[in-house]
Scaffold this active site. Structure first.
Site, mmCIF file in Angstrom:
data_model
loop_
_atom_site.group_PDB
_atom_site.id
_atom_site.type_symbol
_atom_site.label_atom_id
_atom_site.label_comp_id
_atom_site.label_asym_id
_atom_site.label_seq_id
_atom_site.Cartn_x
_atom_site.Cartn_y
_atom_site.Cartn_z
ATOM 1 N N SER A 8 0.929 -1.427 -0.052
ATOM 2 C CA SER A 8 -0.232 -0.361 0.014
ATOM 3 C C SER A 8 0.847 1.487 0.183
ATOM 4 C CB SER A 8 -1.000 0.142 1.379
ATOM 5 O OG SER A 8 -1.115 1.331 1.346
ATOM 6 N N HIS A 31 -0.996 -1.360 -4.482
ATOM 7 C CA HIS A 31 -2.543 -1.409 -3.459
ATOM 8 C C HIS A 31 -2.887 0.118 -3.419
ATOM 9 C CE1 HIS A 31 -6.206 -2.085 -0.683
ATOM 10 N NE2 HIS A 31 -5.468 -1.595 0.063
ATOM 11 N N ASP A 33 -4.998 3.653 -1.519
ATOM 12 C CA ASP A 33 -6.293 3.686 -0.501
ATOM 13 C C ASP A 33 -7.042 4.865 -0.763
ATOM 14 O OD1 ASP A 33 -5.931 1.430 1.589
ATOM 15 O OD2 ASP A 33 -3.866 1.819 1.595
ATOM 16 N N MET A 35 -10.153 7.541 -0.026
ATOM 17 C CA MET A 35 -11.261 7.589 1.830
ATOM 18 C C MET A 35 -11.828 9.430 1.418
ATOM 19 S SD MET A 35 -8.275 7.067 4.184
ATOM 20 C CE MET A 35 -7.063 5.368 4.374
ATOM 21 N N HIS A 64 -8.949 0.223 -3.381
ATOM 22 C CA HIS A 64 -9.589 -0.254 -1.805
ATOM 23 C C HIS A 64 -10.631 1.247 -1.785
ATOM 24 C CE1 HIS A 64 -9.647 -1.238 2.573
ATOM 25 N NE2 HIS A 64 -10.270 -1.207 2.090
ATOM 26 N N MET A 66 -12.117 3.267 0.546
ATOM 27 C CA MET A 66 -12.954 3.169 1.416
ATOM 28 C C MET A 66 -13.870 4.655 1.703
ATOM 29 S SD MET A 66 -10.304 2.461 3.805
ATOM 30 C CE MET A 66 -9.003 2.584 2.045
ATOM 31 N N MET A 135 -10.437 -7.241 6.652
ATOM 32 C CA MET A 135 -9.278 -5.545 6.922
ATOM 33 C C MET A 135 -8.817 -5.841 8.093
ATOM 34 S SD MET A 135 -9.446 -2.610 5.398
ATOM 35 C CE MET A 135 -9.058 -1.967 5.999
ATOM 36 N N ASP A 173 -5.201 -6.955 4.950
ATOM 37 C CA ASP A 173 -5.069 -5.222 4.992
ATOM 38 C C ASP A 173 -5.089 -4.525 6.455
ATOM 39 O OD1 ASP A 173 -4.567 -3.106 4.114
ATOM 40 O OD2 ASP A 173 -6.179 -2.225 3.132
HETATM 41 C C1 DX5 Z 1 -6.413 1.665 5.914
HETATM 42 C C2 DX5 Z 1 -5.845 1.269 4.896
HETATM 43 C C3 DX5 Z 1 -4.490 0.283 4.625
HETATM 44 C C4 DX5 Z 1 -2.707 0.160 5.085
HETATM 45 C C5 DX5 Z 1 -2.584 -0.287 5.179
HETATM 46 O O1 DX5 Z 1 -7.079 2.012 6.657
HETATM 47 O O2 DX5 Z 1 -6.469 0.172 4.156
HETATM 48 O O3 DX5 Z 1 -4.766 -0.350 3.245
HETATM 49 O O4 DX5 Z 1 -1.921 1.609 4.230
HETATM 50 O O5 DX5 Z 1 -0.870 0.331 6.123
HETATM 51 P P1 DX5 Z 1 -0.390 -0.092 7.170
HETATM 52 O O6 DX5 Z 1 -0.067 -1.991 6.845
HETATM 53 O O7 DX5 Z 1 0.825 0.570 7.761
HETATM 54 O O8 DX5 Z 1 -1.617 -1.618 8.476
HETATM 55 ZN ZN ZN Z 2 -6.213 -0.945 1.619
#
Ligand code: DX5
Ligand code: ZN
Length: 221
Positions: A8, A31, A33, A35, A64, A66, A135, A173
């Protein structure tokens, strides 16, 4: 089903995203993210950044989402060329319609579950999906601690997938690192997102390989 490593970039250097993806060129996916500050209390990148990654980065993009308006936005990310689009079960009114729309637009379709959302209501829908994202932290931020209490859900999901006979991946994740990846793999996950573990490493590619080796040894499904 092989072991898949998807670093990520949430905690990567945003001023040098291209270079940050180059650091993990031995990974399987990047990956990303997305948001919206509503579904999670954080705001990250949107469609223009993801499109730049799709067009210019050397790895396929695993998005991903969110975001609250999954039904509206997931097709946009499939259409702009993401290889895989994950939307949250808690954020869609019509998971089957959305999964089919993502497939129609040429992407892999993935259902993501927050820690408090069980797989049970979705077991009959497994044939609609290429991957279930479990998650292992509350979504929103990188660098959190892996939730061991999610291991039984990973096991239940793997068992439900096994009963279908389908090749549905399980992605974990959140908090995935050298310390936690074997437990997740032994429980049945085959796709691992790791943000801080990879990007805090001096040699990110070597960390990707270490994680892959640890997961391969622990995964027996
Ligand atoms: C958190 C994200 C993850 C995040 C993981 O909500 O969906 O993808 O970047 O980061 P680490 O590996 O540091 O937990
Ligand atoms: Zn993620």
């Amino acid at each position: 089903m092989g072991i898949v490593i998807s670093p990520s970039i949430l905690n990567a250097d945003y001023l040098n995203l291209g270079g940050e993806v180059e650091r993990i060129s031995n990974a399987d996916f990047v990956h990303v993210d997305v948001m919206d500050n509503h579904f999670v209390p954080n705001l990250s990148m949107g469609a223009p950044t993801v499109e730049a990654l799709v067009t210019r980065a050397t790895l396929p993009v695993d998005a991903h989402l969110m975001i609250e308006e999954a039904d509206r936005w997931a097709p946009v990310f499939a259409d702009l060329g993401c290889h895989s689009v994950s939307f949250h079960a808690e954020a869609t009114a019509a998971p089957v319609r959305l999964a089919r729309e993502i497939h129609r637009l040429g992407a892999r379709s993935c259902l993501a579950l927050r820690p408090a959302t069980d797989i049970a209501p979705y077991v009959d829908l497994l044939p609609e999906f290429d991957m279930i994202l479990i998650m292992t932290v509350e979504p929103g931020f990188g660098g959190q601690k892996f939730l061991d209490v999610m291991l039984p859900k990973i096991e239940r999901t793997r068992e439900a997938i096994r009963r279908t006979g389908l090749d549905v991946w399980i992605q974990v994740d959140g908090g995935v690192s050298r310390e936690t990846i074997e437990r997740a793999a032994a429980a049945g996950a085959n796709n691992f997102v790791a943000g801080s573990a990879v990007y805090r490493a001096e040699d990110a590619a070597a960390e990707v390989q270490t994680l892959r080796d640890l997961a391969s040894t622990a995964f027996h499904h």
